[in-house]
Structures are given as structure tokens and as C-alpha cells.
Design an enzyme around this catalytic site. Structure first.
Site, short mmCIF file in Angstrom:
data_model
loop_
_atom_site.label_atom_id
_atom_site.label_comp_id
_atom_site.label_asym_id
_atom_site.label_seq_id
_atom_site.Cartn_x
_atom_site.Cartn_y
_atom_site.Cartn_z
N HIS A 276 -0.88 12.39 6.67
CA HIS A 276 -1.85 11.30 6.68
C HIS A 276 -3.27 11.86 6.78
O HIS A 276 -4.16 11.46 6.02
CB HIS A 276 -1.55 10.38 7.87
N GLU A 277 -3.48 12.81 7.72
CA GLU A 277 -4.80 13.42 7.88
C GLU A 277 -5.18 14.24 6.65
O GLU A 277 -6.35 14.30 6.27
CB GLU A 277 -4.84 14.28 9.14
N HIS A 280 -6.76 12.04 4.07
CA HIS A 280 -8.20 11.84 4.27
C HIS A 280 -8.98 13.00 3.67
O HIS A 280 -10.02 12.81 3.04
CB HIS A 280 -8.51 11.74 5.76
N GLU A 356 -7.48 4.11 5.58
CA GLU A 356 -6.31 4.49 6.39
C GLU A 356 -5.01 4.12 5.67
O GLU A 356 -4.03 4.88 5.72
CB GLU A 356 -6.37 3.79 7.75
#
Length: 422
Positions: A276-277, A280, A356
Site C-alpha cells: 500500500h505504501e 503511494h 488511499e
């Protein structure tokens, strides 16, 4: 003005009662179609945990919605009761140097605002301790508060000194020059935050678990991301909550994992969080965020330049502020910034939730493990006593991430589509 202050206090009390009523009677149950699924808190929280989650969320949200207008009330009272003007008079008598006047004014203003905000901040800390989220001692909490006060005040001194120099030098176009200086300052701050500011509060170090590090390296390689940007931070001394985030830009960009996350989650769940990070990082959300804040700063400063001029023209004599360049106008400036920031927060939060969700999509496509993703969100909810389906106003003004219900529902639907393909 004293009558106005009394009326403002009365309105604030009525607002607090109304907000408490809304939060405590709002229906936060999940839709019937998701009852009994992995998105239903009854399937992964005990009855006591569900009760604590609902209680904690309601009190925490109420505290937030009380704190924001309370800040406005502080600034308004400083102006209406003549404190802002008296403080200006004192610094003008204390020194003839403009820079020193600004520094003294900001220091005492920050001290006054911090002192009046301290009780509400302590209630928030006590609430977190009571529900077992915070593990931080009072002395540690006070130390962080003092560090925060010093860092913020030093930065505020610099900003206010430059701002009021511009107001004195460029009466009409000050906001444009202030914005022009904001751009390099924001970029510079993003560079130094991970290596200068963040270590003042916590210890950062490379990931200790070498087996997990090898798995993250493999995942990072697949995503074409340099692995040296993965850090672990010691948060277990302060909280039981779980978290991971991206910070910094360029060579100072970091993907950071709390040690509580590493302690509570299985490797596959950590890998989903890391993916997930990485999403980004790959989608350059930090750079888009900087660009967005630069644009907001441009329009925000322009709007505030109009508002503050009108406010002083109409009410300046009542509060002892003769012109915008008077340092006594600083509480008014801060009041307008806070009002505008709060008004824009639903839009800013909506953009953040979109990013997100995009990172969630990237992570699940990279890991292909919806079970680990679902269980990680369930554990995040359990550790932080998060509300699965918060009231609409809470979501609009507080949630920078999709709700847990939305995130798990997306994963359930993704999992269902995988089954159909098989």
C-alpha cells in the site's frame, strides 16, 4: 465586545450539546447486506471490543469537533478582550527592532494559546490512555508537547516575521509574495522533516527483521522501488495502535512502519501494508500532495488577504487593530486560516481518500492476497478501536482514508471477482 464574547460562549455551548447529540445518536451500524461478512465488526471483535470501539470513537470525534471551534474562540477572545492589542503595545515598548518585536509577540501568543488549549489536549490524552490506545506516560506526553511547542514556535516566528515584513513592504501584493516564498519553504520542509523533525519525537532505524526485509526487498524490486527507504520506528512506548506511512521527498523519502505493526501483524499482512505504501510511492502521491497544497496556498492567501482587509475595516477599531500590518492582527490572521482550513477539509480529505483507495488497489494487485489484506484491516480496527462505519459528518471532516467498511467491502468484491475467474 464583552457581550459578544458572552454570546459566542453561549453559542459554543449550544453547538457542543448539538454535536454530542448527533454523534451519540447517529446510526453507525453496517448495511444489512454486509452483516455476517468480514466487514461486520461482530465477526472479528468481541462484544466488549465493539462497545469500547463505539464509545471511544464517539468521545474522540466529539473532542475533535469541540477543539476546532474552541481554537477559534481563543483567537476571537484575544482580539475582542484587547489582549492582542495590549501584547503589541508591550513588545513595541520592549524593543525598537521589528524582528525582535515579531519574535516576542509570536512567543507570547503561542504560549497563551498553548496554555488555553492544554486542558482539552490533556482530555484527549487521558481518553486515549483510558481506552488502552495510548501507553505513553504523562511525563513523556508532556515532553512531546514541549518539543512540539518549541518546534512550532520557532517555525511560527520565522513565518510571522517574514509575513509581517511583506505586509509592511507590499500593502496590496503581500499575499502573492508570501505564496512565492511558501513554495520553496514547503519543499524544503518536506526534505528535512524525516531526518530532522521526526527523530525529535521517536527513534527511527532500518528494519530489524531480516527475513521480513528480504520479502519486502523482493516486493519492492517487483514494484521498481529502492528498498533503502523502508524504516522502522519505535512507537510501542507511546501507543498500541498500528500504522505505516510515507514521508519526505527525493533522496529523503521514507516508507515507515511502526514497531507495533510489526509486532501484531503476520508477514503477509505487513507485506500488504508495505505494498500500500509502495503504491503511494509509485503513483507519486507525495508530489501530487505538495502540488495540491501549493495551489491551495495560492487561493487561500488571496482569499485571506480580502477577508482580513474587510474585517479590519469593519471591526478593527473595536479590537484595537488599525491596519493589516499591525502585529496585533496575527490572531485574526490565524483565525481566518483556521476557518478556511476547516471549510476546505472535506475536499482535502476526499482527495486523500481517493489516493488511499488507489494505494489499496495497487497493493492488492501487487500481492494478490485479499485474505491478508482483510485481516490486516480487521487488526488495525481492533488495535485502534476504530469505528467501522462512522457518521457522515465524521467521515467528511476527519477521514483521510476510506472507512474500514469501504476498504473491506472493496476487498470482498475483489475476492469474489477472483473466485468467478477461477
Amino acid at each position: 465586545m464583552k457581550k459578544v464574547v458572552r454570546w459566542m460562549l453561549f453559542v459554543y455551548v449550544l453547538y457542543g450539546i448539538g454535536m454530542a447529540w448527533y454523534l451519540f445518536v447517529a446510526d453507525t451500524s453496517i448495511p444489512l447486506e454486509w452483516k455476517g461478512t468480514s466487514a461486520d465488526p461482530a465477526t472479528f471483535l468481541t462484544p466488549r471490543e465493539q462497545m469500547l470501539s463505539e464509545e471511544y470513537s464517539k468521545w474522540k470525534d466529539l473532542l475533535f469537533f469541540l477543539a476546532v471551534p474552541y481554537e477559534w474562540l481563543i483567537y476571537f477572545c484575544l482580539l475582542a478582550l484587547g489582549v492582542a492589542k495590549a501584547l503589541q503595545t508591550w513588545v513595541e515598548r520592549a524593543t525598537k527592532w521589528f524582528t525582535l518585536r515579531s519574535v516576542l509577540y509570536v512567543f507570547w501568543l503561542s504560549l497563551i494559546v498553548t496554555a488555553f488549549s492544554l486542558p482539552l489536549n490533556f482530555v484527549g490524552y487521558h481518553l486515549s490512555r483510558t481506552y488502552g490506545i495510548s501507553t505513553q506516560s504523562v511525563s513523556s506526553w508532556l515532553k512531546d508537547g514541549l518539543t512540539n511547542f518549541l518546534v512550532d514556535t520557532v517555525l511560527f516566528m520565522l513565518i510571522a516575521t517574514v509575513l509581517y515584513w511583506l505586509l509592511r513592504r507590499f500593502e496590496r501584493r503581500w499575499w502573492l509574495y508570501a505564496w512565492a516564498l511558501c513554495v520553496p519553504f514547503m519543499i524544503f520542509f518536506m526534505f528535512i522533516q524525516p531526518v530532522v523533525i521526526d527523530p525529535l519525537y521517536n527513534d527511527f532505524y532500518p528494519l530489524k527483521d531480516k527475513k521480513l526485509e528480504a520479502k519486502i526487498l523482493a516486493l519492492a524490486s517487483e514494484a521498481h522501488i529502492p528498498a533503502e527507504h523502508v524504516f522502522e520506528v519505535n512507537m510501542s512506548e507511546k501507543t498500541n495502535a498500528l500504522n505505516a506511512y510515507v514521508t519526505g521527498i527525493g533522496s529523503h523519502a521514507r516508507i515507515v512502519l511502526w514497531d507495533t505493526t510489526l509486532q501484531r501483524l503476520e508477514d503477509e499482512e505487513v507485506l500488504f501494508i508495505m505494498a500500500h505504501e509502495m503504491g503511494h510511492y509509485v503513483m507519486k502521491h507525495i508530489y501530487w500532495g505538495i502540488a495540491g497544497y501549493i495551489a491551495l496556498a495560492f487561493f487561500g492567501l488571496w482569499i485571506i488577504s480580502k477577508w482580513i482587509k474587510l474585517a479590519i475595516a469593519k471591526w478593527g477599531k473595536l479590537v484595537g487593530v488599525n491596519k493589516v500590518s499591525d502585529i496585533a492582527s496575527l490572531p485574526l490572521f490565524l483565525l481566518l486560516v483556521s476557518l478556511l482550513s476547516f471549510a476546505l477539509s472535506p475536499f482535502v480529505n476526499a482527495v486523500s481518500r481517493y489516493e488511499e483507495h488507489a494505494a489499496d488497489k495497487y497493493a492488492i494487485e501487487l500481492t494478490k492476497n485479499p485474505d491478508a489484506a482483510i485481516s490486516s484491516f480487521q487488526k488495525l480496527t481492533k488495535a485502534g478501536l476504530s469505528e467501522v462505519n462512522p457518521p457522515l459528518i465524521v467521515k467528511l471532516f476527519r477521514y483521510t482514508h476510506p472507512t474500514i467498511l469501504e476498504r473491506i467491502v472493496y476487498l470482498e468484491e475483489y475476492q469474489s471477482s477472483l473466485r468467478k475467474k477461477q
